[in-house]
Design a protein around this motif. Structure first.
Motif, PDB file in Angstrom:
ATOM      1  N   PRO A  48       0.830  -1.209   0.000  1.00 49.12           N
ATOM      2  CA  PRO A  48       0.000   0.000   0.000  1.00 49.12           C
ATOM      3  C   PRO A  48       0.868   1.263   0.000  1.00 49.12           C
ATOM      4  O   PRO A  48       1.903   1.327   0.649  1.00 49.12           O
ATOM      5  CB  PRO A  48      -0.781  -0.100   1.313  1.00 49.12           C
ATOM      6  N   CYS A  49       0.462   2.244  -0.756  1.00 54.44           N
ATOM      7  CA  CYS A  49       1.078   3.577  -0.834  1.00 54.44           C
ATOM      8  C   CYS A  49       2.383   3.609  -1.637  1.00 54.44           C
ATOM      9  O   CYS A  49       2.958   4.690  -1.812  1.00 54.44           O
ATOM     10  CB  CYS A  49       1.334   4.157   0.550  1.00 54.44           C
ATOM     11  N   PHE A  50       2.883   2.504  -2.112  1.00 50.21           N
ATOM     12  CA  PHE A  50       4.179   2.484  -2.795  1.00 50.21           C
ATOM     13  C   PHE A  50       4.137   3.301  -4.086  1.00 50.21           C
ATOM     14  O   PHE A  50       4.975   4.180  -4.308  1.00 50.21           O
ATOM     15  CB  PHE A  50       4.594   1.044  -3.089  1.00 50.21           C
ATOM     16  N   ARG A  51       3.166   3.021  -4.923  1.00 48.01           N
ATOM     17  CA  ARG A  51       3.081   3.660  -6.231  1.00 48.01           C
ATOM     18  C   ARG A  51       2.910   5.168  -6.100  1.00 48.01           C
ATOM     19  O   ARG A  51       3.640   5.946  -6.720  1.00 48.01           O
ATOM     20  CB  ARG A  51       1.929   3.064  -7.021  1.00 48.01           C
ATOM     21  N   PHE A  84      13.711  12.581  -2.705  1.00 40.27           N
ATOM     22  CA  PHE A  84      13.889  11.682  -1.570  1.00 40.27           C
ATOM     23  C   PHE A  84      12.997  12.096  -0.394  1.00 40.27           C
ATOM     24  O   PHE A  84      12.255  11.281   0.156  1.00 40.27           O
ATOM     25  CB  PHE A  84      15.359  11.666  -1.146  1.00 40.27           C
ATOM     26  N   CYS A  85      13.042  13.366  -0.034  1.00 41.09           N
ATOM     27  CA  CYS A  85      12.243  13.846   1.108  1.00 41.09           C
ATOM     28  C   CYS A  85      10.753  13.753   0.817  1.00 41.09           C
ATOM     29  O   CYS A  85       9.968  13.355   1.685  1.00 41.09           O
ATOM     30  CB  CYS A  85      12.619  15.279   1.453  1.00 41.09           C
ATOM     31  N   GLY A  86      10.354  14.118  -0.391  1.00 37.91           N
ATOM     32  CA  GLY A  86       8.937  14.045  -0.753  1.00 37.91           C
ATOM     33  C   GLY A  86       8.408  12.625  -0.725  1.00 37.91           C
ATOM     34  O   GLY A  86       7.301  12.376  -0.249  1.00 37.91           O
ATOM     35  N   THR A  87       9.206  11.689  -1.214  1.00 40.41           N
ATOM     36  CA  THR A  87       8.796  10.290  -1.205  1.00 40.41           C
ATOM     37  C   THR A  87       8.646   9.785   0.222  1.00 40.41           C
ATOM     38  O   THR A  87       7.648   9.142   0.562  1.00 40.41           O
ATOM     39  CB  THR A  87       9.813   9.421  -1.967  1.00 40.41           C
ATOM     40  N   ILE A  88       9.611  10.077   1.076  1.00 38.47           N
ATOM     41  CA  ILE A  88       9.565   9.608   2.462  1.00 38.47           C
ATOM     42  C   ILE A  88       8.401  10.241   3.217  1.00 38.47           C
ATOM     43  O   ILE A  88       7.662   9.552   3.934  1.00 38.47           O
ATOM     44  CB  ILE A  88      10.906   9.903   3.179  1.00 38.47           C
ATOM     45  N   VAL A  89       8.200  11.543   3.055  1.00 36.76           N
ATOM     46  CA  VAL A  89       7.115  12.228   3.773  1.00 36.76           C
ATOM     47  C   VAL A  89       5.759  11.708   3.315  1.00 36.76           C
ATOM     48  O   VAL A  89       4.879  11.417   4.133  1.00 36.76           O
ATOM     49  CB  VAL A  89       7.228  13.758   3.586  1.00 36.76           C
ATOM     50  N   TYR A  90       5.562  11.575   1.993  1.00 36.30           N
ATOM     51  CA  TYR A  90       4.279  11.076   1.503  1.00 36.30           C
ATOM     52  C   TYR A  90       4.066   9.630   1.939  1.00 36.30           C
ATOM     53  O   TYR A  90       2.951   9.244   2.296  1.00 36.30           O
ATOM     54  CB  TYR A  90       4.193  11.186  -0.024  1.00 36.30           C
ATOM     55  N   TRP A  91       5.111   8.821   1.912  1.00 33.14           N
ATOM     56  CA  TRP A  91       5.018   7.421   2.348  1.00 33.14           C
ATOM     57  C   TRP A  91       4.558   7.342   3.803  1.00 33.14           C
ATOM     58  O   TRP A  91       3.652   6.584   4.142  1.00 33.14           O
ATOM     59  CB  TRP A  91       6.363   6.734   2.175  1.00 33.14           C
TER      60      TRP A  91
END
Length: 110
Positions: free
Chosen positions: A23-26, A62-69
């Motif tokens: 979940p949430c990966f894509r 990197f930061c956007g991916t981690i925060v959204y994840w």
């Protein structure tokens, strides 16, 4: 070759896990990539320094991916917990339906 391209069930595995089942990966990666590219381009347009723009773009990816994840997984966990509570309440309701326990519970909640 044409059969492989048309197969909608084709999946992608990383370290033995099917990423389409996470979940949430894509969405995390799509938002991270688009945000990183956008911020990188804006940085380049503002500074005309490609080296800096590349670093800023990758950092924002990197930061956007981690925060959204993290935000997505937190919301997913809350929904999953609420679904488990509802499932248990429905199971108990079906179990107690038509019994004295149901009447007592109805009196307590009224």
């Amino acid at each position: 070759m044409a059969d492989e391209a048309e197969d909608p069930n084709k999946t992608f595995f990383i370290f033995g896990r099917d990423v389409s089942q996470i979940p949430c990966f894509r969405n995390s990666f799509l938002y991270g990539i688009s945000g990183g590219m956008g911020i990188g381009v804006l940085t380049f347009l503002g500074t005309s320094r490609p080296h800096l723009a590349t670093h800023v773009g990758f950092g924002s990816f990197f930061c956007g991916t981690i925060v959204y994840w993290m935000a997505c997984r937190y919301q997913w966990s809350l929904r999953r917990f609420e679904q488990q509570q509802l499932r248990e309440a429905m199971r108990r309701q079906a179990q107690y339906e038509g019994t004295e326990v149901e009447r007592e519970l109805d009196l307590k909640t009224a």
